[in-house]
Design a protein around this motif. Structure first.
Motif, short mmCIF file in Angstrom:
data_model
loop_
_atom_site.label_atom_id
_atom_site.label_comp_id
_atom_site.label_asym_id
_atom_site.label_seq_id
_atom_site.Cartn_x
_atom_site.Cartn_y
_atom_site.Cartn_z
N LEU A 120 30.15 -6.40 55.61
CA LEU A 120 31.05 -7.49 55.28
C LEU A 120 31.13 -7.76 53.78
O LEU A 120 32.13 -8.29 53.29
CB LEU A 120 30.61 -8.77 56.01
N THR A 121 30.08 -7.41 53.04
CA THR A 121 30.08 -7.60 51.59
C THR A 121 30.49 -6.33 50.84
O THR A 121 30.41 -6.29 49.60
CB THR A 121 28.68 -8.04 51.10
N ASP A 122 30.93 -5.29 51.57
CA ASP A 122 31.35 -4.03 50.96
C ASP A 122 30.26 -3.44 50.06
O ASP A 122 30.53 -2.97 48.96
CB ASP A 122 32.64 -4.20 50.15
N SER A 123 29.02 -3.48 50.56
CA SER A 123 27.89 -3.00 49.75
C SER A 123 27.38 -1.63 50.18
O SER A 123 26.52 -1.06 49.50
CB SER A 123 26.73 -4.01 49.86
N GLY A 124 27.88 -1.10 51.28
CA GLY A 124 27.29 0.08 51.88
C GLY A 124 27.35 1.35 51.07
O GLY A 124 26.58 2.28 51.31
N LEU A 125 28.29 1.44 50.10
CA LEU A 125 28.43 2.66 49.30
C LEU A 125 27.83 2.53 47.91
O LEU A 125 28.03 3.40 47.07
CB LEU A 125 29.90 3.05 49.20
N SER A 126 27.09 1.45 47.66
CA SER A 126 26.56 1.22 46.32
C SER A 126 25.44 2.20 45.95
O SER A 126 25.20 2.45 44.77
CB SER A 126 26.05 -0.22 46.20
N THR A 168 11.43 8.46 47.79
CA THR A 168 11.54 7.90 46.44
C THR A 168 12.60 6.81 46.35
O THR A 168 12.57 5.98 45.44
CB THR A 168 11.85 9.01 45.42
N GLY A 169 13.53 6.79 47.28
CA GLY A 169 14.57 5.77 47.27
C GLY A 169 14.04 4.38 47.56
O GLY A 169 14.76 3.39 47.39
N ALA A 170 12.78 4.28 47.99
CA ALA A 170 12.20 2.97 48.25
C ALA A 170 11.96 2.19 46.96
O ALA A 170 11.81 0.96 46.98
CB ALA A 170 10.88 3.12 49.00
N ILE A 171 11.94 2.90 45.81
CA ILE A 171 11.72 2.25 44.52
C ILE A 171 13.07 1.95 43.87
O ILE A 171 13.83 2.87 43.57
CB ILE A 171 10.87 3.14 43.59
N PRO A 172 13.40 0.69 43.65
CA PRO A 172 14.70 0.34 43.04
C PRO A 172 14.66 0.62 41.54
O PRO A 172 13.61 0.89 40.96
CB PRO A 172 14.81 -1.15 43.33
N PRO A 173 15.81 0.56 40.87
CA PRO A 173 15.82 0.71 39.41
C PRO A 173 14.91 -0.32 38.74
O PRO A 173 14.95 -1.50 39.09
CB PRO A 173 17.29 0.47 39.04
N MET A 174 14.09 0.15 37.80
CA MET A 174 13.08 -0.72 37.19
C MET A 174 13.44 -1.18 35.77
O MET A 174 12.77 -2.04 35.22
CB MET A 174 11.73 0.00 37.17
N GLU A 198 22.47 -3.11 49.96
CA GLU A 198 22.27 -1.79 50.56
C GLU A 198 20.81 -1.36 50.44
O GLU A 198 20.26 -0.76 51.36
CB GLU A 198 23.19 -0.76 49.89
N TRP A 199 20.17 -1.65 49.31
CA TRP A 199 18.76 -1.30 49.15
C TRP A 199 17.91 -2.03 50.19
O TRP A 199 17.01 -1.45 50.80
CB TRP A 199 18.28 -1.67 47.74
N GLY A 200 18.19 -3.31 50.41
CA GLY A 200 17.45 -4.07 51.42
C GLY A 200 17.66 -3.51 52.81
O GLY A 200 16.72 -3.45 53.62
N HIS A 201 18.89 -3.08 53.10
CA HIS A 201 19.19 -2.48 54.40
C HIS A 201 18.37 -1.21 54.62
O HIS A 201 17.74 -1.04 55.67
CB HIS A 201 20.69 -2.17 54.45
N ARG A 202 18.34 -0.35 53.61
CA ARG A 202 17.57 0.88 53.74
C ARG A 202 16.07 0.62 53.76
O ARG A 202 15.31 1.28 54.48
CB ARG A 202 17.91 1.83 52.59
N GLN A 203 15.63 -0.36 52.97
CA GLN A 203 14.21 -0.68 52.94
C GLN A 203 13.73 -1.20 54.28
O GLN A 203 12.62 -0.87 54.73
CB GLN A 203 13.95 -1.72 51.85
N TRP A 218 24.81 10.20 57.17
CA TRP A 218 26.05 10.86 57.60
C TRP A 218 27.23 9.90 57.50
O TRP A 218 28.33 10.26 57.08
CB TRP A 218 25.87 11.38 59.02
N MET A 219 26.98 8.65 57.85
CA MET A 219 28.01 7.61 57.76
C MET A 219 28.36 7.32 56.31
O MET A 219 29.53 7.32 55.92
CB MET A 219 27.53 6.34 58.46
N VAL A 220 27.34 7.09 55.48
CA VAL A 220 27.58 6.75 54.07
C VAL A 220 28.30 7.88 53.35
O VAL A 220 29.23 7.65 52.55
CB VAL A 220 26.25 6.41 53.37
#
Length: 381
Positions: free
Chosen positions: A60-66, A74-80, A117-122, A168-170
Motif C-alpha cells: 500500500l505504501t509502494d515500498s516493495g521495489l525499494s 548479508t541483506g539483514a544489515i541495512p545501510p550504515m 521493505e527492509w522490515g518486511h524482509r527482516q 521472484w515477485m520483486v
C-alpha cells in the motif's frame, strides 16, 4: 510345614496390585512435548500474521521495489552510513518505478520506503530463525511426537519456498516498463502465506487435544458439514487470491461506488486489453468486478454453511460456525467501506487482516466438524 487352609478361608495379602499404565499404548507411543510445540507454533503463527500485515503495508505504501537485490544473509544489515544509503538509492534510480513514477524523489523519501521493505524482509528472516531454532531444539531433545517430524519440516520448507517466491515477485518489477510487481506473482506470494498460516493453525488445533481424544472425536464427525466448510475454505482462498490481484494493480481505487461500478452493473470497458485473457489479471475494472462477485457468492454460501453449522448437536461446533458467520459479515462490511473510500491505508490493512481472521475462523469451524468436542448430557443441544 505350612498349615493347610480351608478353601472357604479368606486370603489376604499385604502386596498392592501394580498400577495400570496411564495413557494407554497409543498415548505412550505418541508422546513428546505437544504443549511446548503448540506454543512454539503459536509464536510462528503470530509472526506470519504480522508478516502478512507488514506485506500489505509494504504494498500500500509502494515500498516493495525499494530494495533491488536479494541477499538472504548479508541483506539483514541495512545501510550504515550516507555512502551506503546513496549506493542503495542509485540502484533504485535504475528501475522503471523511479524513472517513470518517482523521478525527483529525495534520499530522505527513499529511506522511508526502504525501511518498510527492509522490515518486511527482516521479519521473514526472524520467522525462519524461530522455526529453525525451535525445530532443532525439539528434535535434538527427542521431544517431537510420533508422526510430527514431516509436518514440522513442511512448515519450514514452505517458508523457504516463500522467500524464493518473494524475490521472484520483486524481480518482475525491476525491468521493462512495469511500475509494480506482477499481480499474479503477488497473488502467488500471498496465497502461499495463507497456505502456511492454514497448516500452522490446523496443527495448533490438533496439538490442543490428545491423540486418544482426537480418535474418539473423529467417530462423531459430521461429514456433510466438514465437506461444506471445506468448500467454503476453498472459496475464501480464491477470494484472497483475487484480492491480491486487485491490490497488485490498484484496482480498488478505480471505482469507488457501490453496488454499481461507474454507475453500471458491468463496469465500462471490461475487455479492452488484448489478448482477452489479460483482462482477467490486468484490467482494473474487470478484476474488481470479479472480486466483488466472488465476495457476494462467498457471503451467500457462508450464510448457508453457518445456518447448517448452528444446527450441530455439539455446542462448541455450533458456536464456531456462528463466529465464522460474524467474521464473514464484518469482512464484507470492511470490503464495501474500503471500496467507498478508495482503499486508504488503514481500511486496506484492516480488510487484509480481516481476511486472515475469516480464513482461520473457517478453519476452526471445519476442524470442529471433523473433531467435535465431547460434552455432557446437560450441554447437549
Amino acid at each position: 510345614m505350612a498349615q493347610k487352609r480351608s478353601i472357604f478361608e479368606e486370603v489376604t495379602t499385604d502386596e498392592k496390585p501394580a498400577a495400570a499404565p496411564r495413557g494407554g499404548l497409543i498415548e505412550k507411543g505418541r508422546g513428546g512435548a505437544r504443549r511446548g510445540i503448540r506454543l512454539w507454533l503459536l509464536v510462528i503463527f503470530a509472526l506470519v500474521m504480522a508478516m502478512i500485515a507488514v506485506g500489505g503495508l509494504t504494498r500500500l505504501t509502494d515500498s516493495g521495489l525499494s530494495i533491488t537485490e536479494w541477499k538472504p544473509v548479508t541483506g539483514a544489515i541495512p545501510p550504515m552510513d550516507e555512502a551506503a544509503w546513496q549506493s542503495e538509492f542509485e540502484k533504485y534510480q535504475q528501475i522503471p518505478e523511479y524513472q517513470i513514477q518517482n523521478a525527483g524523489m529525495t534520499l530522505s523519501e527513499f529511506k522511508s520506503i526502504y525501511w518498510w521493505e527492509w522490515g518486511h524482509r527482516q521479519l521473514g528472516r526472524v520467522i525462519g530463525l524461530v522455526w529453525a531454532v525451535g525445530y532443532a531444539g525439539f528434535a535434538l531433545a527427542r521431544r517431537v511426537p510420533a508422526g510430527w517430524h514431516r509436518r514440522l519440516i513442511l512448515i519450514g520448507a514452505l517458508g523457504g519456498l516463500q522467500g524464493a517466491i518473494g524475490w521472484w515477485m520483486v524481480s518482475s518489477g525491476l525491468e521493462g516498463e512495469r511500475l509494480d510487481v506482477a499481480s499474479y506473482r503477488l497473488a502467488t506470494h500471498l496465497g502461499l502465506a495463507f497456505v502456511i498460516l492454514g497448516f500452522i493453525a490446523w496443527y495448533v488445533f490438533l496439538l490442543g487435544r490428545s491423540e486418544p481424544e482426537l480418535m474418539q472425536a473423529r467417530r462423531a464427525r459430521d461429514g456433510k458439514l466438514f465437506g461444506m466448510s471445506t468448500g467454503m475454505l476453498h472459496l475464501a482462498f480464491l477470494q484472497i487470491l483475487l484480492g491480491a490481484l486487485v491490490a497488485g494493480i490498484d484496482a480498488g481505487r478505480g471505482y469507488t461506488d457501490w453496488p454499481l461500478m461507474g454507475g453500471q452493473v458491468l463496469p465500462p470497458d471490461p475487455f479492452d486489453l488484448a489478448p482477452v485473457w489479460r483482462n482477467f489479471f490486468e484490467n482494473p475494472a474487470l478484476v474488481q468486478f470479479i472480486h466483488r462477485c466472488v465476495g457476494y457468492l462467498l457471503f451467500a454460501y457462508g450464510i448457508v454453511v453457518m445456518l447448517k453449522g448452528r444446527k450441530s448437536a455439539y455446542r462448541v461446533t455450533a458456536g464456531a460456525f456462528t463466529l465464522m458467520g460474524a467474521v464473514l459479515f464484518l469482512q464484507v462490511v470492511l470490503g464495501i467501506m474500503t471500496v467507498l473510500h478508495g482503499a486508504p491505508l488503514a481500511l486496506g490493512l484492516a480488510h487484509q487482516v480481516g481476511a486472515v481472521a475469516l480464513f482461520v475462523a473457517i478453519l476452526h469451524a471445519r476442524f470442529l466438524s471433523q473433531y467435535p468436542k465431547s460434552q455432557s448430557v446437560r450441554e447437549a443441544r
